[in-house]
Design an enzyme around this catalytic site. Sequence first.
Site, PDB file in Angstrom:
ATOM      1  N   ASP A  98       0.862  -1.176   0.000  1.00  0.00           N
ATOM      2  CA  ASP A  98       0.000   0.000   0.000  1.00  0.00           C
ATOM      3  C   ASP A  98       0.906   1.237   0.000  1.00  0.00           C
ATOM      4  OD1 ASP A  98      -3.252   0.197   1.465  1.00  0.00           O
ATOM      5  OD2 ASP A  98      -2.180   1.805   0.412  1.00  0.00           O
ATOM      6  N   HIS A 333     -11.165  -1.987   3.827  1.00  0.00           N
ATOM      7  CA  HIS A 333     -11.009  -1.605   5.232  1.00  0.00           C
ATOM      8  C   HIS A 333     -11.694  -0.293   5.562  1.00  0.00           C
ATOM      9  CE1 HIS A 333      -8.059   0.571   2.968  1.00  0.00           C
ATOM     10  NE2 HIS A 333      -7.866   1.364   3.999  1.00  0.00           N
ATOM     11  N   ASP A 334     -12.236   0.380   4.542  1.00  0.00           N
ATOM     12  CA  ASP A 334     -12.939   1.656   4.764  1.00  0.00           C
ATOM     13  C   ASP A 334     -14.449   1.509   4.628  1.00  0.00           C
ATOM     14  OD1 ASP A 334     -10.462   3.544   2.861  1.00  0.00           O
ATOM     15  OD2 ASP A 334     -10.555   3.082   5.011  1.00  0.00           O
TER      16      ASP A 334
HETATM   17  O1  TEU Z   1      -9.003   6.449   2.071  1.00  0.00           O
HETATM   18  C1  TEU Z   1      -9.305   7.652   1.366  1.00  0.00           C
HETATM   19  C2  TEU Z   1     -10.728   7.879   1.443  1.00  0.00           C
HETATM   20  O2  TEU Z   1     -11.383   8.288   0.536  1.00  0.00           O
HETATM   21  C3  TEU Z   1     -11.331   7.487   2.720  1.00  0.00           C
HETATM   22  O3  TEU Z   1     -10.919   8.480   3.650  1.00  0.00           O
HETATM   23  C4  TEU Z   1     -12.807   7.432   2.630  1.00  0.00           C
HETATM   24  O4  TEU Z   1     -13.308   8.605   2.052  1.00  0.00           O
HETATM   25  C5  TEU Z   1     -13.288   7.314   4.005  1.00  0.00           C
HETATM   26  O5  TEU Z   1     -12.479   6.350   4.619  1.00  0.00           O
HETATM   27  C6  TEU Z   1     -14.723   6.894   3.961  1.00  0.00           C
HETATM   28  O6  TEU Z   1     -15.127   6.646   5.277  1.00  0.00           O
HETATM   29  C7  TEU Z   1      -7.613   6.163   2.134  1.00  0.00           C
HETATM   30  C8  TEU Z   1      -7.439   4.934   3.002  1.00  0.00           C
HETATM   31  O7  TEU Z   1      -8.102   3.827   2.388  1.00  0.00           O
HETATM   32  C9  TEU Z   1      -8.022   5.244   4.356  1.00  0.00           C
HETATM   33  O8  TEU Z   1      -7.989   4.083   5.196  1.00  0.00           O
HETATM   34  C10 TEU Z   1      -7.196   6.353   4.973  1.00  0.00           C
HETATM   35  O9  TEU Z   1      -7.790   6.736   6.207  1.00  0.00           O
HETATM   36  C11 TEU Z   1      -7.139   7.582   4.055  1.00  0.00           C
HETATM   37  O10 TEU Z   1      -6.908   7.272   2.685  1.00  0.00           O
HETATM   38  C12 TEU Z   1      -5.962   8.463   4.466  1.00  0.00           C
HETATM   39  O11 TEU Z   1      -4.767   7.761   4.185  1.00  0.00           O
END
Ligand code: TEU
Length: 564
Positions: A98, A333-334
């Site tokens: 990543d 994971h998001d």
């Molecule tokens: O996620 C970017 C992003 O778009 C997320 O912040 C999304 O909008 C949000 O999680 C929705 O709830 C990436 C990574 O996947 C995320 O885990 C990180 O927190 C973020 O960037 C910052 O690195």
Amino acid sequence: MSQAWFKQSVVYQVYPRSFCDSNGDGIGDLRGITAKLDYLQALGVDVVWLSPIYRSPNDDNGYDISDYRDVMAELGTMADFDALLHALHERGLKLVMDLVVNHSSDEHPWFTEACKGRDNPYRNYYIWRSPRDGAEPNNWASAFGGPAWTLHEPTGEYYLHLFSRKQPDLNWENPRLRQEVYALMRFWLDKGVDGFRMDVINMISKAPKLPDAPATLPQRPWQPPGPLVFHGPRLAEFLDEMKREVLSHYDLITVGEAPNATPEHGVQLTDEREGFLNMLFQFEHVDLDIDPAQGLGKWGRKPLELRSLKASMSRWQHALHGRGWNSLYLSNHDQPRPVSRFGDEGAHRVASAKMLATFLHLLQGTPYVYQGEELGMTNVRFGSIDEYRDIETLNLWREAVDERGMAAAQVLDAIHAKGRDNARTPMQWSDGPQAGFTTGTPWIGVNPNYREVNARQALADPDSVFHHYRRLIALRRALPVVVHGRYELLLPEHAQIYAYLRTLGEERLLVVCNFSRATPRCELPADLAFEGQELLIANYPVEAGEDIRAFTLRPYEARAYRLH
Ligand code: TEU
Ligand code: CA
């Protein structure tokens, strides 16, 4: 179009902190992943993507990196990484890292140096602005609440952080910074890593002069910067330079996370000849159940309307066919767990998990399986905010409940539906203590349904979600039409059935998915001519030779046929 291996592959995303703990400290680690490679090989995946494993203070669970060339102590050592990489390659599996280079941690030496003075050689690795009228330089909100600027008192300037204040944005306008990124990419590629998932890569070029954002959230001091920080004027230039300096020198799989990307962006960035990356993680389909009118960002919800999903997925399938390439995902994971969000957690959990997988895996693109998705893992409903860990959730609670006085139950309900910790509870390996994830106390609670939902049960049950994923992955390998066939949406107006056709020469694949717990009648278009059909995969028993021109679907029923 090329037969590139990234098109034939299925990728499995591991969130290392929650995957498998080998030393009893309650935190997943690299040795725990190495111990589970038989499981991943049984599933049939080709590539493993690790969420960040670099040294980090874990303000955002590794998406805040303080040393890009070393492994986070909680996850293990560089020797553990080398052992994992070797074990993967021994099995013919590939490893994707990543790459988080829109921002670093504020504990990275680049930033601690930059804070020493305005003329420090590292100052312009980051984005600094003088106060405006004694306050923040513009009205941008951070994605995690509050302003996107923090004042560094000793040097009297604000620094930009589109995420947490411990995640200062890197200044891609600075060619020295860009060369530092290319060097760290080569460090991992020269160790044998097979590709990168690139965190919010479409944010590295922002609107020049960083102007105020329109006030889309009434009465709020800070406004989401939206298009001002996505796909800025130099994005293609930066990615072209990255391709020239690094990517074109290796045989890689690359996927760029691109919130707010359109199919046109997809074509521009993933075009096989003129583009820069193999594919994107676009967000159109996972933003369809957001109701912007509530002014709560992603926390403002509305039911998913299937026709909007059909229109969105079809737009991307058509736009990229023969030009670029799609990633295929519902889970990461998001995002909340798909079976809770788009399927049914109760009586139809298994059927709906299989249906969602069938819908996704037989589209054109590279499918991504997020850890636990292949078990039909569900959202978790912790009773108290104290059980949550994610910075985005904790900041929401403080801002909505503590500062704005919103009802705690209402905010907890939104967290239950859309919180990122839904996907970060420990992987459920068995019905034993802590679901077999750890012999210690896990960093976050285990979902109480682990006794029914776990890998040991799934492996032993031929009708499990796991074996359905395994069969779908095997289908992809067996049928070229899955990888290369043209996509055509059928029954576009049906509100419960998603049906589509894949065609490659004489080979035709019909996929029919019922996205509801109702039992709708499926009437195939009269102009879809076929003499007979071969059932390839289904999530209910199906009578051989049933006339499928018109048939009734059971709750969340999915079927795929080869048509003759
Ligand atoms: O996620 C970017 C992003 O778009 C997320 O912040 C999304 O909008 C949000 O999680 C929705 O709830 C990436 C990574 O996947 C995320 O885990 C990180 O927190 C973020 O960037 C910052 O690195
Ligand atoms: Ca551990």
